[in-house]
Design an enzyme around this catalytic site. Structure first.
Site, PDB file in Angstrom:
ATOM      1  N   SER A   1     -91.699  75.878 -38.508  1.00 32.48           N
ATOM      2  CA  SER A   1     -92.300  74.550 -38.548  1.00 32.48           C
ATOM      3  C   SER A   1     -93.376  74.461 -39.630  1.00 32.48           C
ATOM      4  CB  SER A   1     -92.905  74.287 -37.169  1.00 32.48           C
ATOM      5  OG  SER A   1     -93.307  72.969 -37.090  1.00 32.48           O
TER       6      SER A   1
ATOM      7  N   HIS B   1     -81.465  76.904 -37.813  1.00 36.76           N
ATOM      8  CA  HIS B   1     -82.674  76.079 -37.906  1.00 36.76           C
ATOM      9  C   HIS B   1     -82.985  75.936 -39.399  1.00 36.76           C
ATOM     10  CE1 HIS B   1     -87.219  75.380 -37.001  1.00 36.76           C
ATOM     11  NE2 HIS B   1     -86.560  74.252 -36.932  1.00 36.76           N
TER      12      HIS B   1
ATOM     13  N   LYS C   1     -85.122  69.539 -29.479  1.00 30.26           N
ATOM     14  CA  LYS C   1     -84.992  70.977 -29.564  1.00 30.26           C
ATOM     15  C   LYS C   1     -84.287  71.562 -28.332  1.00 30.26           C
ATOM     16  CE  LYS C   1     -86.254  72.589 -33.541  1.00 30.26           C
ATOM     17  NZ  LYS C   1     -86.712  71.585 -34.499  1.00 30.26           N
TER      18      LYS C   1
ATOM     19  N   ASP D   1     -82.958  69.676 -40.478  1.00 31.07           N
ATOM     20  CA  ASP D   1     -83.498  70.630 -39.494  1.00 31.07           C
ATOM     21  C   ASP D   1     -82.482  71.480 -38.717  1.00 31.07           C
ATOM     22  OD1 ASP D   1     -86.109  71.468 -38.319  1.00 31.07           O
ATOM     23  OD2 ASP D   1     -85.243  70.737 -36.454  1.00 31.07           O
TER      24      ASP D   1
ATOM     25  N   LYS E   1     -88.871  72.551 -44.729  1.00 30.97           N
ATOM     26  CA  LYS E   1     -87.437  72.234 -44.612  1.00 30.97           C
ATOM     27  C   LYS E   1     -87.178  70.751 -44.905  1.00 30.97           C
ATOM     28  CE  LYS E   1     -87.023  73.657 -40.386  1.00 30.97           C
ATOM     29  NZ  LYS E   1     -88.411  74.112 -40.232  1.00 30.97           N
ATOM     30  N   THR E   2     -87.937  69.892 -44.219  1.00 26.65           N
ATOM     31  CA  THR E   2     -87.715  68.454 -44.402  1.00 26.65           C
ATOM     32  C   THR E   2     -88.137  68.018 -45.804  1.00 26.65           C
ATOM     33  OG1 THR E   2     -88.026  68.066 -42.041  1.00 26.65           O
ATOM     34  CG2 THR E   2     -88.244  66.154 -43.473  1.00 26.65           C
TER      35      THR E   2
ATOM     36  N   ARG F   1     -94.325  70.885 -28.711  1.00 26.54           N
ATOM     37  CA  ARG F   1     -93.482  71.469 -27.672  1.00 26.54           C
ATOM     38  C   ARG F   1     -94.292  72.424 -26.799  1.00 26.54           C
ATOM     39  NH1 ARG F   1     -90.521  74.640 -29.976  1.00 26.54           N
ATOM     40  NH2 ARG F   1     -90.884  74.069 -32.149  1.00 26.54           N
TER      41      ARG F   1
ATOM     42  N   ARG G   1     -95.742  62.766 -36.557  1.00 28.52           N
ATOM     43  CA  ARG G   1     -94.322  62.858 -36.922  1.00 28.52           C
ATOM     44  C   ARG G   1     -93.676  61.491 -37.109  1.00 28.52           C
ATOM     45  NH1 ARG G   1     -91.529  67.990 -37.512  1.00 28.52           N
ATOM     46  NH2 ARG G   1     -92.966  69.511 -36.645  1.00 28.52           N
TER      47      ARG G   1
HETATM   48  N1  LIG Z   1     -95.645  73.693 -51.895  1.00 28.98           N
HETATM   49  C1  LIG Z   1     -95.228  73.041 -50.827  1.00 28.98           C
HETATM   50  N2  LIG Z   1     -93.937  73.138 -50.428  1.00 28.98           N
HETATM   51  C2  LIG Z   1     -93.501  72.493 -49.322  1.00 28.98           C
HETATM   52  N3  LIG Z   1     -94.285  71.722 -48.542  1.00 28.98           N
HETATM   53  C3  LIG Z   1     -95.569  71.565 -48.896  1.00 28.98           C
HETATM   54  C4  LIG Z   1     -96.096  72.218 -50.043  1.00 28.98           C
HETATM   55  N4  LIG Z   1     -97.404  71.883 -50.142  1.00 28.98           N
HETATM   56  C5  LIG Z   1     -97.678  71.081 -49.108  1.00 28.98           C
HETATM   57  N5  LIG Z   1     -96.591  70.859 -48.346  1.00 28.98           N
HETATM   58  C6  LIG Z   1     -96.559  70.051 -47.086  1.00 28.98           C
HETATM   59  O1  LIG Z   1     -96.140  70.896 -46.029  1.00 28.98           O
HETATM   60  C7  LIG Z   1     -95.429  70.163 -45.048  1.00 28.98           C
HETATM   61  C8  LIG Z   1     -94.019  70.724 -44.842  1.00 28.98           C
HETATM   62  O2  LIG Z   1     -93.507  70.138 -43.649  1.00 28.98           O
HETATM   63  P1  LIG Z   1     -91.990  69.865 -43.295  1.00 28.98           P
HETATM   64  O3  LIG Z   1     -91.921  68.601 -42.515  1.00 28.98           O
HETATM   65  O4  LIG Z   1     -91.131  69.936 -44.489  1.00 28.98           O
HETATM   66  O5  LIG Z   1     -91.772  71.079 -42.310  1.00 28.98           O
HETATM   67  P2  LIG Z   1     -90.434  71.586 -41.638  1.00 28.98           P
HETATM   68  O6  LIG Z   1     -90.115  72.936 -42.189  1.00 28.98           O
HETATM   69  O7  LIG Z   1     -89.404  70.539 -41.768  1.00 28.98           O
HETATM   70  O8  LIG Z   1     -90.918  71.781 -40.122  1.00 28.98           O
HETATM   71  P3  LIG Z   1     -90.286  71.329 -38.685  1.00 28.98           P
HETATM   72  O9  LIG Z   1     -89.197  72.283 -38.349  1.00 28.98           O
HETATM   73  O10 LIG Z   1     -91.443  71.429 -37.773  1.00 28.98           O
HETATM   74  O11 LIG Z   1     -89.804  69.931 -38.840  1.00 28.98           O
HETATM   75  C9  LIG Z   1     -95.349  68.734 -45.550  1.00 28.98           C
HETATM   76  O12 LIG Z   1     -96.394  68.030 -44.938  1.00 28.98           O
HETATM   77  C10 LIG Z   1     -95.577  68.895 -47.065  1.00 28.98           C
HETATM   78  O13 LIG Z   1     -96.140  67.758 -47.650  1.00 28.98           O
HETATM   79  O1  LIG Z   2     -89.310  70.778 -32.558  1.00 23.21           O
HETATM   80  C1  LIG Z   2     -90.277  70.134 -32.963  1.00 23.21           C
HETATM   81  O2  LIG Z   2     -91.097  69.604 -32.249  1.00 23.21           O
HETATM   82  C2  LIG Z   2     -90.482  69.990 -34.409  1.00 23.21           C
HETATM   83  C3  LIG Z   2     -89.661  70.916 -35.159  1.00 23.21           C
HETATM   84  O3  LIG Z   2     -88.744  70.529 -35.837  1.00 23.21           O
HETATM   85  C4  LIG Z   2     -89.957  72.340 -35.018  1.00 23.21           C
HETATM   86  O4  LIG Z   2     -90.994  72.695 -34.425  1.00 23.21           O
HETATM   87  O5  LIG Z   2     -89.150  73.147 -35.516  1.00 23.21           O
HETATM   88 CA   LIG Z   3     -88.674  68.942 -40.252  1.00 19.36          CA
HETATM   89 MN   LIG Z   4     -87.534  72.148 -36.670  1.00 16.24          MN
END
Ligand SMILES: Nc1ncnc2c1ncn2[C@@H]1O[C@H](COP(=O)(O)OP(=O)(O)OP(=O)(O)O)[C@@H](O)[C@H]1O
Ligand SMILES: O=C([O-])CC(=O)C(=O)O
Ligand SMILES: [Ca+2]
Ligand SMILES: [Mn+2]
Length: 570
Positions: free
Chosen positions: A270, A252, A233, A289, A274-275, A88, A354
């Site tokens: 990010s 979020h 977003k 998310d 979360k995911t 972004r 992604r």
């Molecule tokens: N102990 C851990 N706990 C959680 N995630 C981990 C850990 N170790 C490594 N990871 C890695 O960290 C990353 C977490 O990314 P995730 O997609 O869950 O982020 P998000 O919070 O959903 O972000 P966004 O809002 O950008 O989507 C993944 O690639 C996961 O494999």
């Molecule tokens: O918005 C995006 O590009 C990915 C995301 O989920 C974040 O950054 O929270």
């Molecule tokens: Ca996510």
């Molecule tokens: Mn997000």
């Protein structure tokens, strides 16, 4: 047909619309007709074919035929490239300041809402609409946001690429045939001109990218970026405005529910998990998310998930791995030319690779994506300094303190040698998407947690045994055990001790996790370095919180005072 009447709201017109090109047995193009209500503009240069709510198969064909960098991977996903922008552009996000928004919104220091005026918005809008009208085809998606049927929002996305249409098909809620026939006028419209830039000589523009929101017109314009996350977003920002007006809190966060009906929210910036952590084989996924918390409980805003893929492994994240199949969009990944096997370790395009897939690609997704009031509120921080405990139990004041702080510290690129982790503080774990002042959301969260008796937790998914460079990231398997213990309630039953500087309650044991790692001091060989790093982080927290000390949360001052005292002492 064309889009974008610049003077009036959508009018009822019935231009000929091409829904999709079909082929008869002889391979001759056949055209099917559909007539949604779309406005016409004087800026129309010619009639454009509208490809309306195409199916994934149709969008694949389009992408493969016309969009450079589109390929089918070995598992059937559509690999695409988002061009120069692979994330972004928060410094290019503007909101029209007018009678509706000037008193309502969060402006100024720390706010993501850069101001622009109506005239400039209309210039950018005309630019986007003119560009779209010049194309041979444009894509239109009519879809929904929010699984709470009483608070559903109708959105229309007008875009230049099949990739964008498929992305939104996956990420928003997909209408049934009947819902589409009765769709009517959308509540919000995005004009996404993709790569077509804004004009840098236009007032307020500081680059060739601009993402512009006009609340009163219920429109967003995107110029100069093909990163699809801007649409997702952008709509999330809209929900952060619309929902609080209805006393509904927008979050979020990820969200899942156990077999016994216990709901957990996962907040975090990010890359904090979360995911990854809401996608849990033992629980039902509500969403990864974006959520709403109303008087009735929680609801997912979206119809899909957007997972980070860097270093994705089948063994550690099987559900996400298996979701990357026909219909899923894979952004900016590298793959073998011939076998089309994806190399998830490859960062040559970006670290932010992604996958976007419909939520039902996760086998234990709960449809409709709604649940009762949360029992646990888990704040995720990826602490690359390695001084926050893997898990701590928070009281309400601490939960609010950490929610408003919104801390994480990731390490960016690893290629240019070891870099210092940099702390990021992002209010409500999503300042980039807030429309109102952070304390408004915090007050709503505090009230809801109090009424429904939810417990707050801080989970460090980052470093242990030292900062980035000497320690290592906490094993995902351990974090999952910690999360399991929170869900099951067993973590409420164990003994706790309070840490010195941050005053966090840390458990003495968690099943399946080595007890010595629960207090980070044990994992650092250099205790002086540990203390120094801890004090450094505490200082960063204090600095960051200064801007919030003058704000009051809730009706009386009690929680505000407790919250101010709930931060680190040093
Ligand atoms: N102990 C851990 N706990 C959680 N995630 C981990 C850990 N170790 C490594 N990871 C890695 O960290 C990353 C977490 O990314 P995730 O997609 O869950 O982020 P998000 O919070 O959903 O972000 P966004 O809002 O950008 O989507 C993944 O690639 C996961 O494999
Ligand atoms: O918005 C995006 O590009 C990915 C995301 O989920 C974040 O950054 O929270
Ligand atoms: Ca996510
Ligand atoms: Mn997000």
């Amino acid at each position: 047909m064309a889009f974008g009447d610049t003077e009036t709201q959508p009018q009822t017109q019935t231009p000929e619309v091409v829904q999709a090109k079909k082929h008869d047995q002889n391979g001759v193009d056949k055209v099917s007709h559909f007539t949604p209500t779309i406005c016409v503009s004087d800026s129309a240069l010619k009639f454009t074919n509208v490809l309306y709510n195409l199916t994934p198969a149709e969008l694949y064909e389009h992408a493969l035929k016309y969009e450079e960098g589109s390929f089918i991977t070995s598992t059937g996903a559509l690999a695409t490239r988002s061009g120069a922008k692979t994330g972004r552009s928060p410094r290019d996000k503007r909101v029209v300041k007018d009678a509706t928004t000037q008193d309502d919104l969060w402006w100024g220091k720390g706010s993501p809402n850069l101001e622009m005026d109506e005239q400039t918005f209309m210039i950018n809008r005309e630019r986007a609409v003119d560009y779209l009208n010049c194309l041979d085809t444009v894509f239109v998606n009519d879809q929904f946001l929010n699984w709470d049927s009483e608070n559903k929002i109708k959105v229309r996305i007008v875009s230049a690429r099949a990739y964008h249409s498929l992305f939104m098909h996956n990420m928003c809620i997909r209408p049934t045939k009947e819902e589409l026939e009765n769709f009517g006028t959308p509540d919000f419209t995005i004009y996404n001109a993709g790569k077509f830039p804004c004009n840098r000589y236009t007032h307020y523009m500081t680059s060739s990218t601009s993402v512009d929101l006009h609340v009163a017109r219920k429109e967003m314009v995107i110029l100069g970026t093909m990163y699809a996350g801007e649409m997702k977003k952008g709509l999330f920002s809209v929900m952060h405005y619309l929902m609080p007006k209805r006393q509904i809190l927008s979050l979020h966060s990820g969200c899942n529910i156990g077999k016994s009906g216990d709901v957990a929210l996962f907040f975090g910036l990010s890359g904090t998990g979360k995911t990854t952590l809401s996608t849990d084989h033992n629980r039902y996924l509500i969403g990864d998310d974006e959520h709403c918390w109303s008087d009735k409980g929680v609801s997912n805003i979206e119809g899909g998930c957007y997972a980070k893929c860097i270093d994705l492994s089948r063994e550690k994240e099987p559900d996400i791995w298996n979701a990357i199949k026909f219909g899923a969009v894979l952004e900016n990944v590298a793959f073998d030319d011939h076998t089309r096997l994806v190399n998830y370790a490859d960062k040559s395009v970006t670290e932010n690779t992604r996958a976007a897939y419909p939520i039902e690609f996760i086998p234990n997704a709960l449809i409709p994506c709604v649940g009762p009031h949360p029992k646990n509120v888990i704040l995720l921080a990826c602490d690359a300094f390695g001084v926050l405990p893997p898990v701590s139990k928070l009281n309400l004041a601490q939960t609010m303190y950490h929610f408003i702080s919104g801390y994480t510290a990731l390490v960016a690129g690893t290629e240019d040698g070891i870099k210092e982790p940099t702390a990021t503080f992002s209010a409500c774990f999503g300042a980039a998407f807030l429309m109102l002042h952070p304390t408004k959301y915090a007050a709503m969260l505090a009230e809801k947690m109090q009424i429904h008796g939810a417990t707050g937790w801080l989970v460090n998914t980052g470093w242990s045994g030292g900062s980035y460079g000497s320690g290592s990231r906490i094993k995902l398997a351990y974090t999952r055990k910690i999360i399991d213990a929170i869900h099951s309630g067993s973590l409420l039953k164990t003994e706790y001790k309070k840490t010195k500087v941050f005053g966090l309650e840390i458990p003495s044991e968690v099943e399946g996790v080595p007890s010595e790692i629960l207090d980070p001091v044990n994992t650092w060989s250099d205790k002086n370095a540990y203390n120094g790093t801890l004090m450094k982080l505490a200082g960063l927290f204090k600095n960051n919180f200064e801007t919030f000390t003058n704000y009051k949360i809730g009706e009386d001052n009690k929680l505000t005072e407790e919250m101010l005292a709930a931060g680190p002492h040093c």
